[in-house]
Write an enzyme that holds these catalytic residues in place. Structure first.
Site, PDB file in Angstrom:
ATOM      1  CD  GLN A  25      -7.189  -0.549   7.286  1.00 17.45           C
ATOM      2  OE1 GLN A  25      -8.024  -1.443   7.475  1.00 17.45           O
ATOM      3  NE2 GLN A  25      -5.949  -0.644   7.720  1.00 17.45           N
ATOM      4  CB  CYS A  29       5.925   4.733  20.151  1.00 16.73           C
ATOM      5  SG  CYS A  29       7.017   4.894  21.554  1.00 16.73           S
ATOM      6  CB  SER A  41      -2.206  -3.038   1.311  1.00 21.11           C
ATOM      7  OG  SER A  41      -1.255  -3.839   1.995  1.00 21.11           O
ATOM      8  N   GLY A  42      -2.184  -6.126  -0.010  1.00 16.10           N
ATOM      9  CA  GLY A  42      -2.476  -7.550   0.191  1.00 16.10           C
ATOM     10  C   GLY A  42      -2.768  -7.922   1.630  1.00 16.10           C
ATOM     11  CG  HIS A  43      -0.272  -6.476   5.050  1.00 14.70           C
ATOM     12  ND1 HIS A  43      -0.358  -6.085   6.363  1.00 14.70           N
ATOM     13  CD2 HIS A  43       0.196  -5.416   4.370  1.00 14.70           C
ATOM     14  CE1 HIS A  43       0.075  -4.828   6.462  1.00 14.70           C
ATOM     15  NE2 HIS A  43       0.413  -4.401   5.265  1.00 14.70           N
ATOM     16  N   GLY A  83       0.819  -1.207   0.000  1.00  8.38           N
ATOM     17  CA  GLY A  83       0.000   0.000   0.000  1.00  8.38           C
ATOM     18  C   GLY A  83       0.854   1.259   0.000  1.00  8.38           C
ATOM     19  CB  THR A  84       3.925   2.163   1.862  1.00 10.29           C
ATOM     20  OG1 THR A  84       3.344   1.861   3.138  1.00 10.29           O
ATOM     21  CG2 THR A  84       4.851   3.357   1.984  1.00 10.29           C
ATOM     22  CG  ASN A  87      -5.283   3.972   9.164  1.00  5.50           C
ATOM     23  OD1 ASN A  87      -5.598   4.905   8.418  1.00  5.50           O
ATOM     24  ND2 ASN A  87      -4.308   4.061  10.035  1.00  5.50           N
ATOM     25  CB  THR A 105      12.027  -9.709 -11.264  1.00  8.42           C
ATOM     26  OG1 THR A 105      13.047  -9.524 -12.238  1.00  8.42           O
ATOM     27  CG2 THR A 105      11.432 -11.107 -11.393  1.00  8.42           C
TER      28      THR A 105
HETATM   29  C1  LIG Z   1      -1.642  -0.394   6.082  1.00 10.64           C
HETATM   30  C2  LIG Z   1      -2.054   0.823   5.332  1.00 10.64           C
HETATM   31  C3  LIG Z   1      -1.230   1.353   4.328  1.00 10.64           C
HETATM   32  C4  LIG Z   1       0.127   0.786   4.006  1.00 10.64           C
HETATM   33  O1  LIG Z   1       0.056  -0.458   3.359  1.00 10.64           O
HETATM   34  P1  LIG Z   1       1.350  -1.408   3.391  1.00 10.64           P
HETATM   35  O2  LIG Z   1       1.002  -2.507   2.452  1.00 10.64           O
HETATM   36  O3  LIG Z   1       1.489  -1.869   4.816  1.00 10.64           O
HETATM   37  O4  LIG Z   1       2.508  -0.606   2.928  1.00 10.64           O
HETATM   38  C5  LIG Z   1      -1.677   2.465   3.640  1.00 10.64           C
HETATM   39  N1  LIG Z   1      -2.859   3.024   3.921  1.00 10.64           N
HETATM   40  C6  LIG Z   1      -3.672   2.545   4.867  1.00 10.64           C
HETATM   41  C7  LIG Z   1      -4.986   3.207   5.107  1.00 10.64           C
HETATM   42  C8  LIG Z   1      -3.298   1.433   5.617  1.00 10.64           C
HETATM   43  O5  LIG Z   1      -4.109   0.976   6.565  1.00 10.64           O
END
Ligand SMILES: *Cc1c(COP(=O)(O)O)cnc(C)c1O
Length: 387
Positions: A175, A321, A195-197, A71-72, A147, A233
């Site tokens: 999100q 933090c 974002s995948g995770h 996502g970043t 988020n 790649t």
């Molecule tokens: C987690 C998140 C990201 C970043 O995604 P990553 O895959 O962890 O780099 C960007 N935007 C939002 C709103 C997120 O919650």
């Protein structure tokens, strides 16, 4: 010890079907997707199938999907890909740091950036976005769902405003994806991040939807991968995992997974709000079904997170933090919460793996833990006299 994970907005566990789909691409299907021989054709086909699956989730063309490292990177590619010195960019005060710090960097390198505020519910007002438009506005970047609070922003309204003014519109939908329906045509956005995770896929992979014809300056130079929009790649196992997660997300929304999760979230929320001196952050705003953010006056959120973790319950604060000092969440502060209340706030976020037993476990644990921490709190005992 029983472990219950209610921090799915930080990351989600990979679903078993996703892991199974990925596994061959760490083993027998090892080819470079750019190779013209059998091994390359095999992984190329897998990457293109995943692209179709992501396109189906977002209702776009496969050719409009750019795979990234997450996502970043997708947020960075959307923003740096368009903004040039002298351009003006509109964003909001509650964006993820992947957008906020990218905009901060833009501002330091010759772009102008306007941060539109949110109201007490955590909502951007589309009228504020419209008012912020200048002759040199190049891009509007406003997130789909926050988020920390889960609050869903008026992206369709903003999309209309952007289209009328002929300005690019990007939305960070990390999100929102998999939790609510996303349709890039209906929203009218030009760019959108996932974002995948965050949707039960693997970490380290994401995608940017970039509408056909959007001229993005790449951030990485090298081979002509991803139609020259992102050299390097391909992360084939990751992309295959993201594709499978996207497929399962579409199926899940059709089968009402979101309603099941919302029902659990609502139970958790209702019961937690029964505790004295608590409140909901983002009350009466539209929210994604899995998130609730609640303040417990008189406690330190970090202390509650640690105390709950000792009993096997994983939740989080939105606070960052930095240099040892806990800063209150920029999102909650932007909503007008005083610093103490922002620091006393906890985010609970559910995922597809959660059950009503998990909610029961949390509800058995939290009231007594909050009471115990409050007993120890000098701030609480002082205000208790006036209560
Ligand atoms: C987690 C998140 C990201 C970043 O995604 P990553 O895959 O962890 O780099 C960007 N935007 C939002 C709103 C997120 O919650």
């Amino acid at each position: 010890m029983q472990r219950v994970y209610l921090d799915n907005n930080a990351t989600t566990p990979v679903l078993p079907e996703v892991l199974e789909a990925m596994r061959p691409y760490f083993g027998e299907h090892f080819g470079n997707a750019s190779s013209i021989h059998h091994h390359g054709q095999e992984t190329r086909a897998a990457v293109e199938r995943a692209r179709e699956s992501v396109a189906a989730l977002l209702v776009c063309r496969a050719s409009e999907v750019v795979f990234t490292s997450g996502g970043t990177e997708a947020d960075n590619l959307a923003i740096f890909g368009l903004a040039r010195p002298g351009d003006h960019v509109i964003t909001s005060t509650i964006e993820h740091h992947a957008v906020l710090n990218t905009c901060k960097h833009l501002a330091a390198t010759g772009c102008e950036v306007t941060y539109v505020p949110v109201d007490g519910r955590g909502l951007v007002d589309a009228v504020d976005v419209k008012r912020a438009i200048r002759p040199n506005t190049k891009l509007i970047t406003i997130m789909f769902a926050n988020n920390e609070t889960g609050v869903v922003q008026p992206v369709t309204e903003i999309g209309k405003i952007a289209a009328e003014a002929d300005i690019y519109f990007h939305s960070d939908a990390v999100q929102a994806a998999g939790k609510i329906a996303i349709d890039v045509i209906r929203i009218g956005c030009d760019l959108l991040t996932i974002s995948g995770h965050k949707l039960h896929g693997p970490q380290g992979v994401g995608a940017l939807f970039a509408r056909k014809g959007t001229q993005l300056e790449p951030m990485l130079y090298g081979g002509s991968h991803e139609r020259s929009r992102r050299a390097g790649t391909e992360n084939v196992p990751g992309i295959v995992g993201l594709g499978k997660a996207a497929e399962l997300a579409v199926a899940g929304l059709e089968h009402g997974d979101d309603r099941k999760i919302a029902a659990m979230r609502d139970t958790l929320e209702r019961e937690l709000l029964e505790i004295e001196a608590t409140g909901l952050n983002g009350e009466s705003a539209p929210r994604v079904p899995n998130t609730t953010n609640i303040y417990f006056d008189g406690i330190e959120g970090e202390a509650l997170v640690i105390a709950l973790d000792l009993k096997g319950l994983a939740v989080s604060t939105g606070a960052a933090c930095s240099s040892g000092a806990i800063e209150p969440s920029h999102v909650l502060t932007a909503m007008g919460l005083p610093s103490d209340r922002a620091k006393a706030s906890i985010r609970f976020s559910l995922g597809k793996q959660n059950t009503t037993d998990d909610v029961d476990y949390a509800l058995a644990l939290i009231p007594e833990t909050v009471a115990r921490l409050r007993e120890l709190s000098p701030v609480w005992s002082k205000t208790a006299v006036s209560r």
